[in-house]
Design an enzyme around this catalytic site. Structure first.
Site, short mmCIF file in Angstrom:
data_model
loop_
_atom_site.label_atom_id
_atom_site.label_comp_id
_atom_site.label_asym_id
_atom_site.label_seq_id
_atom_site.Cartn_x
_atom_site.Cartn_y
_atom_site.Cartn_z
N GLU A 210 -3.02 -2.29 -9.28
CA GLU A 210 -3.61 -2.61 -10.60
C GLU A 210 -3.42 -3.86 -11.54
O GLU A 210 -2.65 -4.22 -12.51
CB GLU A 210 -2.90 -1.37 -11.57
CG GLU A 210 -3.22 -0.18 -10.97
CD GLU A 210 -2.28 1.07 -11.94
OE1 GLU A 210 -1.87 0.70 -13.05
OE2 GLU A 210 -2.23 2.16 -11.56
N GLU B 76 -3.30 6.72 -6.51
CA GLU B 76 -2.64 7.34 -7.54
C GLU B 76 -3.26 8.37 -8.30
O GLU B 76 -4.72 7.86 -8.92
CB GLU B 76 -1.89 6.25 -8.50
CG GLU B 76 -0.88 5.19 -7.67
CD GLU B 76 -0.20 4.45 -9.09
OE1 GLU B 76 -0.50 4.54 -10.06
OE2 GLU B 76 -0.13 3.53 -8.47
O1 IFM Z 1 3.78 4.27 -13.16
C1 IFM Z 1 2.53 3.69 -13.08
C2 IFM Z 1 2.24 2.98 -11.86
O2 IFM Z 1 3.26 2.16 -11.66
C3 IFM Z 1 0.91 2.28 -11.80
N1 IFM Z 1 -0.03 3.33 -12.23
C4 IFM Z 1 0.25 4.15 -13.42
C5 IFM Z 1 1.55 4.60 -13.30
C6 IFM Z 1 1.88 5.87 -14.52
O3 IFM Z 1 1.63 5.04 -15.65
#
Ligand code: IFM
Length: 481
Positions: free
Chosen positions: A182, A380
């Protein structure tokens, strides 16, 4: 395999109309990140990262929380891998803490840092769980921040050196690699909005940081590819949103385009070899000449081919045209003008995020087309809720179960529509340190009691285990017995 390959769901024929089966080779897993779970922030030569510094700055992280002890995973990885085995995970995505590997500006590699990831990888492989390593999940060594961090082009080269070291060390056992997690958050939340480390509020610097992050991704991918075995696969993990407006008029379409540009395309297009999108470059031109940091050849480096795209998704972004088209929009997007970011709708997560699986399906279907055959892994997806521990110690989390099933249905829909989605990694294996929110937001399918470090598989974890065991989900409802 291409996005339109009709055999994608072959062997995944519905058992009956009530069951949605995933492709036979679909990979199920869960994800975490170093700073969020490891703790032991000064063990074995580790030095501070920008998140240690940020967390130590009063007012930056809720309740003054910091990376200690988090889930004490540094000392409990064996136990945690056993949990993964119980859940039936085929893959586990973790990140490597750069300050454990290169703790100081002299660049000397710390063998004790590498040894921790050796242990973890060996524990995973012993249980038949495939390791998926991310090299950077936001914990930049503070010594690099002191030299300008991601605003400094040199950091991209330091990243490639570090990537080469870690890949060279673990590459005999780890085949799946992601460079950055990200970069949108690192660049824009960290340098424009100031709510993530290093906490700057400088829009132009955030775009420069973005370019250096993408350059770092390309340089590291090249460096690792040069020394990689044939079966190694490299990727970048981007967080995507689906921008939605209530209306279909020209002004609404235009703000959707702008938000999509500043969230999704400004990162994805250069990686796909299309350069920075012209419309977005024009939208942010009023900020100044951030492109002065783009040097000849950079875009070729950034376009170094990857083997899969990591997609993180949580919620859509609702947007409307602002009354004044010149007004600067308050929010995470540098240079966004004339747009109003609207409140999320429906029943929200405890983080205040909209739960919208239709947006996920739309996003994935569109990405399936846009990435033109590049395989996608959902690296994710998950939700935070205020869990209640029952008298018997169990955690029934029906909202997280519903989120999981709704979003898996979206993934299935996108696969049916032709998107080449190879796997789903739930965020997160464990409750953990949720950045500026500290320990207040729980995303785990396993609860962590931060006082005792006791782990409890939540109902959502049991449901995930059943889904993995069956490689299917019910077409409707939330009953997974
Ligand atoms: O916890 C975070 C993660 O580190 C990166 N993506 C989003 C998740 C939730 O906010």
């Amino acid at each position: 395999m291409t996005t339109t390959d009709p055999s994608r769901l072959e062997g995944a024929t519905a058992l009956d109309v009530d069951t949605l089966r995933f492709p036979p080779d679909f990979v199920w897993g869960a994800a975490t990140a170093a700073f969020q779970i490891e703790g032991s922030i000064s063990a074995d030569g580790r030095t501070p990262s920008i998140w240690d510094t940020f967390a130590a700055t009063p007012g930056k992280v809720l309740n003054g929380d910091n990376g200690e002890p988090a889930c004490d995973h540094y000392n409990r990885s064996a136990e945690d891998v056993e949990l993964m085995e119980r859940l039936g995970l085929a893959a586990y995505r973790f990140s490597v803490a750069w300050p454990r590997i290169v703790p100081a500006a002299d660049g000397v590699v710390e063998p004790r840092g590498l040894a921790f990831y050796d242990r973890l990888v060996d524990q995973l492989l012993a249980k038949g769980i495939q390791p998926v390593a991310t090299l950077y999940h936001w914990d930049l060594p503070q010594w690099l921040e002191d030299e300008g961090g991601w605003r400094n082009r040199d950091t991209a080269y330091r990243f490639a050196e570090y990537a080469k070291v870690v890949h060279g060390h673990l590459g005999d056992r780890v085949k799946l690699w992601s460079t950055l997690n990200e970069p949108w958050c690192s660049a824009f939340l960290g340098h424009h909005k100031g709510i993530h480390a290093p906490g700057l509020k400088d829009s132009q610097a955030s775009l420069e940081a973005m370019h250096h992050l993408l350059l770092a991704h390309g340089l590291a991918t090249r460096a690792m590819r040069e020394q990689a075995a044939d079966d190694h696969k490299f990727s970048l993990v981007l967080n995507f949103t689906q921008a939605w407006a209530d209306n279909d008029d020209t002004a609404s379409k235009d703000v959707v385009r702008k938000v999509d540009g500043l969230h999704n395309r400004i990162f994805l297009d250069p990686v796909l070899g299309k350069g920075y999108p012209a419309d977005v470059v024009e939208d942010v031109a009023w900020l100044g000449d951030w492109q002065r940091v783009v040097q000849d050849g950079d875009l070729d480096v950034i376009a170094t081919p990857i083997d899969f795209l990591g997609v993180n998704y949580y919620s859509p972004t609702r947007v409307a045209p602002a009354a004044d088209p010149e007004v600067v929009t308050d929010g995470p997007f540098p240079g966004l003008r004339g747009a109003e970011l609207l409140d999320p709708r429906g029943e929200l997560t405890s983080f205040g995020w909209e739960q919208n699986a239709d947006a996920f399906a739309e996003l994935l279907t569109r990405l399936g087309r846009d990435v033109d055959g590049l395989p996608i892994v959902i690296t994710e997806n998950g939700s935070a809720f205020t869990d209640v521990v029952a008298d018997d110690g169990g955690v029934d989390d029906p909202q997280r179960v519903a989120f999981l099933l709704d979003h898996l249905r979206a993934v299935h829909r996108a696969i049916e529509s032709g998107a080449d989605i190879r796997g789903y990694l739930a965020w997160s294996l464990l409750d953990n340190f949720e950045w500026a929110e500290g320990y207040s937001q729980r995303f785990g399918v396993v609860r962590v009691d931060y006082e005792t470090q006791e782990r409890t598989v939540k109902r959502s974890g049991e449901v995930l285990a059943r889904i993995i065991g069956r490689n299917s989900i019910p077409a409707t409802g939330y009953d997974v017995e």
